[in-house]
Design an enzyme around this catalytic site. Structure first.
Site, PDB file in Angstrom:
ATOM      1  N   GLU A 383       0.785  -1.242   0.000  1.00  0.00           N
ATOM      2  CA  GLU A 383       0.000   0.000   0.000  1.00  0.00           C
ATOM      3  C   GLU A 383       0.812   1.285   0.000  1.00  0.00           C
ATOM      4  O   GLU A 383       0.644   2.135   0.870  1.00  0.00           O
ATOM      5  CB  GLU A 383      -0.971  -0.010   1.192  1.00  0.00           C
ATOM      6  CG  GLU A 383      -2.020  -1.083   1.091  1.00  0.00           C
ATOM      7  CD  GLU A 383      -3.194  -0.892   2.067  1.00  0.00           C
ATOM      8  OE1 GLU A 383      -3.088  -0.038   2.963  1.00  0.00           O
ATOM      9  OE2 GLU A 383      -4.205  -1.577   1.902  1.00  0.00           O
ATOM     10  N   GLU A 476      -5.874  -8.560   0.405  1.00  0.00           N
ATOM     11  CA  GLU A 476      -6.513  -8.211   1.682  1.00  0.00           C
ATOM     12  C   GLU A 476      -7.975  -7.892   1.457  1.00  0.00           C
ATOM     13  O   GLU A 476      -8.331  -7.197   0.503  1.00  0.00           O
ATOM     14  CB  GLU A 476      -5.879  -6.961   2.321  1.00  0.00           C
ATOM     15  CG  GLU A 476      -4.553  -7.169   2.975  1.00  0.00           C
ATOM     16  CD  GLU A 476      -4.029  -5.904   3.679  1.00  0.00           C
ATOM     17  OE1 GLU A 476      -4.848  -5.036   4.055  1.00  0.00           O
ATOM     18  OE2 GLU A 476      -2.807  -5.814   3.837  1.00  0.00           O
TER      19      GLU A 476
HETATM   20  O1  LIG Z   1      -6.966  -1.523   7.776  1.00  0.00           O
HETATM   21  C1  LIG Z   1      -6.611  -2.673   7.925  1.00  0.00           C
HETATM   22  O2  LIG Z   1      -7.103  -3.420   8.774  1.00  0.00           O
HETATM   23  C2  LIG Z   1      -5.480  -3.195   7.055  1.00  0.00           C
HETATM   24  O3  LIG Z   1      -5.590  -2.668   5.762  1.00  0.00           O
HETATM   25  C3  LIG Z   1      -4.520  -2.054   5.146  1.00  0.00           C
HETATM   26  O4  LIG Z   1      -4.515  -0.717   5.500  1.00  0.00           O
HETATM   27  C4  LIG Z   1      -5.604   0.093   5.320  1.00  0.00           C
HETATM   28  C5  LIG Z   1      -5.847   1.045   6.282  1.00  0.00           C
HETATM   29  C6  LIG Z   1      -6.870   1.940   6.120  1.00  0.00           C
HETATM   30  C7  LIG Z   1      -7.662   1.876   4.985  1.00  0.00           C
HETATM   31  N1  LIG Z   1      -8.692   2.807   4.803  1.00  0.00           N
HETATM   32  O5  LIG Z   1      -8.885   3.677   5.699  1.00  0.00           O
HETATM   33  O6  LIG Z   1      -9.403   2.767   3.777  1.00  0.00           O
HETATM   34  C8  LIG Z   1      -7.434   0.888   4.028  1.00  0.00           C
HETATM   35  C9  LIG Z   1      -6.407   0.005   4.203  1.00  0.00           C
HETATM   36  C10 LIG Z   1      -3.119  -2.502   5.479  1.00  0.00           C
HETATM   37  O7  LIG Z   1      -2.425  -3.137   4.432  1.00  0.00           O
HETATM   38  C11 LIG Z   1      -3.080  -3.359   6.719  1.00  0.00           C
HETATM   39  O8  LIG Z   1      -1.798  -3.278   7.284  1.00  0.00           O
HETATM   40  C12 LIG Z   1      -4.144  -2.924   7.689  1.00  0.00           C
HETATM   41  O9  LIG Z   1      -4.039  -3.566   8.924  1.00  0.00           O
END
Ligand SMILES: O=C(O)[C@H]1O[C@@H](Oc2ccc([N+](=O)[O-])cc2)[C@H](O)[C@@H](O)[C@@H]1O
Length: 563
Positions: A383, A476
């Site tokens: 990401e 993911e």
């Molecule tokens: O959020 C999660 O649980 C997981 O998703 C991914 O990170 C994001 C965080 C925020 C948003 N968002 O706010 O859209 C989207 C993705 C990462 O690869 C992972 O490390 C993390 O733990």
């Protein structure tokens, strides 16, 4: 680089145990491996620098040998001193580094000192949230201000070893089975060995299974090929390993070799010429009290659970894991997507100096893990801010660096970009072999509306395939569920909601013939920095942090046994 090994010609000294940690001029005990953040409440949010010390007692005869000091991983920046002389430094976590201390280890008592700092840096590793709040994916305001979603643990997190060998020794081994022909059961194992100057003129024996070759060492690089009829190909159903033994007069190294081929086309990924669908998880290497310290029972437990749930793979999100994970994956037949320690990359990383560091990290990951049959793909990042124009050159360079070192495996980057929203157009994804994306329909978007979210996900996938014409791997997707929270109709944070979202997403994605894998985020709950989205842990785990199943675990076990 070869992992230190204990065998009939190599001696390994392990420093695992209680070291001493100096904080503000005072000494206290600290466990190595481990993270300081979990061993002491007052150090929970500290970045150091702190000074680690231990004593090595070395017998007289060993002090004359070649001595290699091997740090499996230190998070993150460190300087190493042996008997008050600076012998080395290292500036990236999660990857091993070695220091030649031949002639510097004295007979008797030696003091090993390591000064460790774990500082979050904007545009660095580990990455800090930029003040401007650029590409902070919801982490702006988090404490500690890590630009990623897991706790930034510091310390000597993996074993520190001293390996004593003869001066005439084996430096590296490279095994390549990619020219094998699975349809004919024909195994071709190319073995490339690098030896030290002192080995010149000696006899070398290379033995694979029952076949032995003898040769005279006339070059520092030796290449041999073994051709096996009726070979047993390594695969999840039969993870057969052939022992490879390299012998010099005074050194030897034993490596387990799995014969297998990996290939891909516009739609599919193949293992030994047969399509393979990746079922599994992104995960973390962390645990209460241990922090990110290597801990073997957790590895055994996690592999047992991966088998129990009928998964066939995991990604080492978001950094290379301890080497023992890969040894176990080889032995048990679990496929691994090996990820570089590149998470939270922003525009502040896109400069020549940082690119050089990132290329180096990718090379070091491949150098460490190249011989594992379980490693099916290299991931160069998770990401990044890959819709920024400067991302293009940066990631193209990482792709090329990885390919140059290993053209037998697909090289990927994991993107959260390239959705139907034009503003997320990924400028680098086009360079990679398989399109890896993280998608949170029904969670961050379409909150509470699983069915609408899935419709949007389907359109997203169709468009993505139309644009790229390459296999897609959804690395993911998922939802938080706080173990013990139940709700009908399913509501966000309940076990029912997570189970429904995961089941429906998998059922949708498995119908698409261009999708080669679905990895649920995440294997188990894990600790994060503090922010309003995270009640102490990220609760997207299919298992709790202490590895008990949530409702969704039973659903996956059934789903994955059916196909
Ligand atoms: O959020 C999660 O649980 C997981 O998703 C991914 O990170 C994001 C965080 C925020 C948003 N968002 O706010 O859209 C989207 C993705 C990462 O690869 C992972 O490390 C993390 O733990």
């Amino acid at each position: 680089m070869l992992k230190p090994e204990s065998n009939t010609k190599r001696l390994l000294m392990n420093t695992t145990g209680i070291w001493s940690l100096e904080v503000n001029g005072k000494e206290r005990p600290i466990a190595v491996p481990g993270s300081w953040n979990e061993q002491y409440q007052d150090l929970c949010y500290e970045e150091g620098p702190f000074t680690y010390r231990t004593i090595l007692y070395v017998p007289e005869e060993l002090s004359k040998k070649h001595a290699r000091l091997y740090f499996s991983a230190v998070n993150t920046d460190c300087e190493v001193y042996l008997n008050e002389e600076k012998v080395g430094e290292n500036h990236i976590g999660y990857l091993p580094f070695e220091i030649d201390v031949t002639g510097k280890v004295k007979p008797g008592k030696n003091e090993l000192k390591v000064i460790v700092k774990n500082e979050l840096k904007v545009g660095g590793f580990p990455s800090k949230v930029p003040d401007s709040g650029t590409h902070t994916v919801g982490f702006f305001g988090s404490f500690p201000p890590a630009n990623f979603d897991f706790f930034p643990y510091g310390g000597i997190i993996r074993p520190v070893l001293v390996e004593f060998t003869d001066h005439s020794r084996i430096l590296d081994i490279r095994v390549d089975t990619s020219k094998s022909e699975p349809e004919k059961k024909l195994g071709r194992v190319r073995v490339k060995v690098e030896v030290s100057e002192e080995a010149m003129g000696e006899e070398m024996k290379i033995k694979l299974g029952e076949v032995e070759k003898k040769l005279k060492v006339t070059d520092r690089f030796i290449e041999e090929e073994f051709v096996l009829d009726d070979a047993r190909f390594w695969c999840p159903e039969d993870p057969h390993l052939y022992p490879l033994r390299i012998e010099l007069e005074k050194d030897e190294y034993i490596l387990d070799v799995g014969i297998r081929t990996i290939s891909w086309d516009e739609k599919r990924l193949y293992l030994n010429g047969k399509p393979i669908f990746l079922k599994g998880f992104g995960k973390h290497e962390e645990f209460p009290v241990l922090g990110q310290g290597t801990f073997y029972p957790m590895m055994v437990k996690d592999f047992n659970l991966l088998k129990w749930i009928n998964a066939n793979s995991f990604r080492t999100s978001h950094y290379p894991y301890s080497e023992e994970w890969l040894d176990l994956a080889d032995r048990l037949g679990i496929l691994v997507i090996d990820e570089a320690p590149h998470v939270g990359i922003t525009r502040y990383h896109y400069n020549p100096e940082t690119q050089k560091i990132a290329e180096d990290n990718v090379q070091r990951m491949i150098a460490r893990d190249k011989n594992h049959p379980s490693v099916i793909m290299w991931s160069v990042a998770n990401e990044p801010e890959s819709n920024h124009p400067d991302a293009e050159g940066f990631f193209k360079a990482l792709y090329e660096t990885a390919k140059k070192m290993d053209n037998t495996r697909p090289v990927v980057m994991v993107s959260m970009m390239d959705t139907p929203d034009e503003r997320t157009r990924d400028v680098a994804l086009k360079y990679f072999d398989i399109v890896c994306v993280n998608r949170y329909y029904g969670w961050y978007i379409y909150q509470g509306r699983i069915d609408e979210g899935l419709k949007a996900l389907e359109e997203d996938m169709e468009e993505l395939y139309r644009r790229h014409k390459k296999p897609i791997f959804v690395t993911e997707f998922g939802a938080d569920a706080i173990a013990g929270f139940h709700y009908d109709p399913p509501q966000m944070f309940s076990e029912e909601y997570q189970a429904e979202l995961v089941e429906k997403t998998i059922n949708l994605l498995m119908k698409k013939d261009y999708i080669v894998g679905t990895h649920v985020w995440a294997f188990a709950d894990f600790k994060t920095p503090q922010n309003v989205r995270r009640p102490i842990l990220n609760h997207k785990g299919v298992f709790t942090r202490d590895r008990q199943p949530k409702l969704v675990a039973h659903v996956l076990r059934r789903l994955w046994s059916e196909r």
